[in-house]
Design a protein around this motif. Structure first.
Motif, short mmCIF file in Angstrom:
data_model
loop_
_atom_site.label_atom_id
_atom_site.label_comp_id
_atom_site.label_asym_id
_atom_site.label_seq_id
_atom_site.Cartn_x
_atom_site.Cartn_y
_atom_site.Cartn_z
N UNK A 1 91.98 -65.14 7.64
CA UNK A 1 91.46 -65.51 6.35
C UNK A 1 92.33 -64.86 5.28
N UNK A 2 92.52 -65.60 4.19
CA UNK A 2 93.28 -65.11 3.04
C UNK A 2 92.37 -65.15 1.80
N UNK A 3 92.64 -64.32 0.80
CA UNK A 3 91.81 -64.35 -0.42
C UNK A 3 91.69 -65.75 -1.04
N UNK A 4 92.73 -66.55 -0.95
CA UNK A 4 92.67 -67.90 -1.50
C UNK A 4 91.71 -68.84 -0.76
N UNK A 5 91.24 -68.42 0.41
CA UNK A 5 90.29 -69.22 1.18
C UNK A 5 88.86 -69.09 0.66
N UNK A 6 88.60 -68.06 -0.15
CA UNK A 6 87.21 -67.77 -0.53
C UNK A 6 86.49 -68.91 -1.25
N UNK A 7 87.11 -69.68 -2.13
CA UNK A 7 86.36 -70.80 -2.73
C UNK A 7 85.84 -71.78 -1.68
N UNK A 8 86.66 -72.12 -0.68
CA UNK A 8 86.19 -73.02 0.37
C UNK A 8 85.16 -72.33 1.27
N UNK A 22 72.63 -66.98 0.27
CA UNK A 22 73.95 -66.99 -0.35
C UNK A 22 74.36 -65.60 -0.81
N UNK A 23 75.60 -65.26 -0.51
CA UNK A 23 76.16 -63.99 -0.95
C UNK A 23 77.27 -64.28 -1.96
N UNK A 24 77.51 -63.31 -2.80
CA UNK A 24 78.50 -63.48 -3.87
C UNK A 24 79.92 -63.47 -3.33
N UNK A 25 80.82 -64.03 -4.11
CA UNK A 25 82.23 -63.99 -3.75
C UNK A 25 82.71 -62.54 -3.69
N UNK A 26 82.20 -61.68 -4.57
CA UNK A 26 82.60 -60.27 -4.57
C UNK A 26 82.20 -59.59 -3.26
N UNK A 27 81.01 -59.90 -2.75
CA UNK A 27 80.57 -59.32 -1.48
C UNK A 27 81.51 -59.71 -0.35
N UNK A 28 81.80 -61.00 -0.25
CA UNK A 28 82.66 -61.47 0.83
C UNK A 28 84.10 -60.99 0.65
N UNK A 29 84.57 -60.98 -0.58
CA UNK A 29 85.93 -60.50 -0.85
C UNK A 29 86.09 -59.04 -0.47
N UNK A 30 85.04 -58.24 -0.64
CA UNK A 30 85.14 -56.82 -0.29
C UNK A 30 85.35 -56.65 1.20
N UNK A 53 94.40 -78.35 3.74
CA UNK A 53 93.49 -77.99 4.83
C UNK A 53 92.08 -77.74 4.30
N UNK A 54 91.13 -78.12 5.12
CA UNK A 54 89.73 -77.88 4.80
C UNK A 54 89.18 -76.85 5.77
N UNK A 55 88.46 -75.89 5.26
CA UNK A 55 87.88 -74.85 6.10
C UNK A 55 86.62 -75.42 6.75
N UNK A 56 86.60 -75.32 8.08
CA UNK A 56 85.48 -75.84 8.87
C UNK A 56 84.43 -74.76 9.14
N UNK A 57 84.83 -73.50 9.06
CA UNK A 57 83.92 -72.39 9.32
C UNK A 57 84.60 -71.08 9.05
N UNK A 58 83.80 -70.02 9.03
CA UNK A 58 84.35 -68.69 8.76
C UNK A 58 83.57 -67.64 9.51
N UNK A 59 84.19 -66.46 9.65
CA UNK A 59 83.56 -65.31 10.28
C UNK A 59 84.05 -64.05 9.58
N UNK A 60 83.11 -63.31 8.99
CA UNK A 60 83.40 -62.01 8.38
C UNK A 60 82.90 -60.92 9.30
#
Length: 167
Positions: A1-8, A22-30, A53-60
């Protein structure tokens, strides 16, 4: 994952959880900033490149302390000096990808990264009746949680369950 992926990532989060978790972008970015090697995205098959590319899923995920899961939607300033577990913070999939094995692929990639850190245990908070899903990855509900963990679980909504596994 890259910081630019966060909007998707936020778009996938909204599709997966509606308004419930829902969590904030700041929470996930941290989490991404503190442990980029253990945060992952899955891209839709057949996309041509990063701009298309479209993000299909994520894991933090990130190193943490087993006895102290972080509260929901909290910005982390630092990782613990002596982490003793791999904390699985959040996994979400776009509805179009469910059942396609994306969750298993994300988890396997992150697990390999976590094991390379020498961590021997993992923990997570299962929400929205997802205990069966996480049990497939070897997690078991912790029946007797401390009052501190119980208080944090309350912030995750009704039915939140603290789960752990050995790595």
């Amino acid at each position: 994952m890259q910081p630019g992926d966060l909007p998707q990532v936020l778009t996938v989060q909204a599709l997966a959880y509606a308004d419930l978790m829902l969590e904030s972008e700041a929470t996930l970015a941290s989490r991404l900033a503190l442990s980029p090697q253990t945060c992952w995205v899955a891209m839709d098959a057949g996309t041509a490149g990063p701009t298309e590319a479209a993000i299909a899923g994520y894991l933090f995920t990130h190193p943490w302390r087993l006895a102290a899961p972080p509260p929901l939607d909290t910005v982390l300033d630092a990782l613990p000096d002596t982490p003793d577990c791999w904390y699985v913070h959040d996994m979400a999939l776009a509805p179009r990808t469910r059942g396609a094995g994306v969750a298993g692929q994300l988890y396997a990639a992150a697990l390999s990264a976590a094991q390379s850190l020498g961590l021997r245990a993992s923990a997570l908070v299962a929400v929205q009746q997802s205990q069966g899903f996480w049990a497939r990855f070897g997690y078991r509900a912790t029946a007797d949680v401390s009052p501190q963990i119980a208080a944090k679980l309350a912030g995750y909504g009704d039915g939140a369950v603290f789960m752990t596994r050995e790595l």
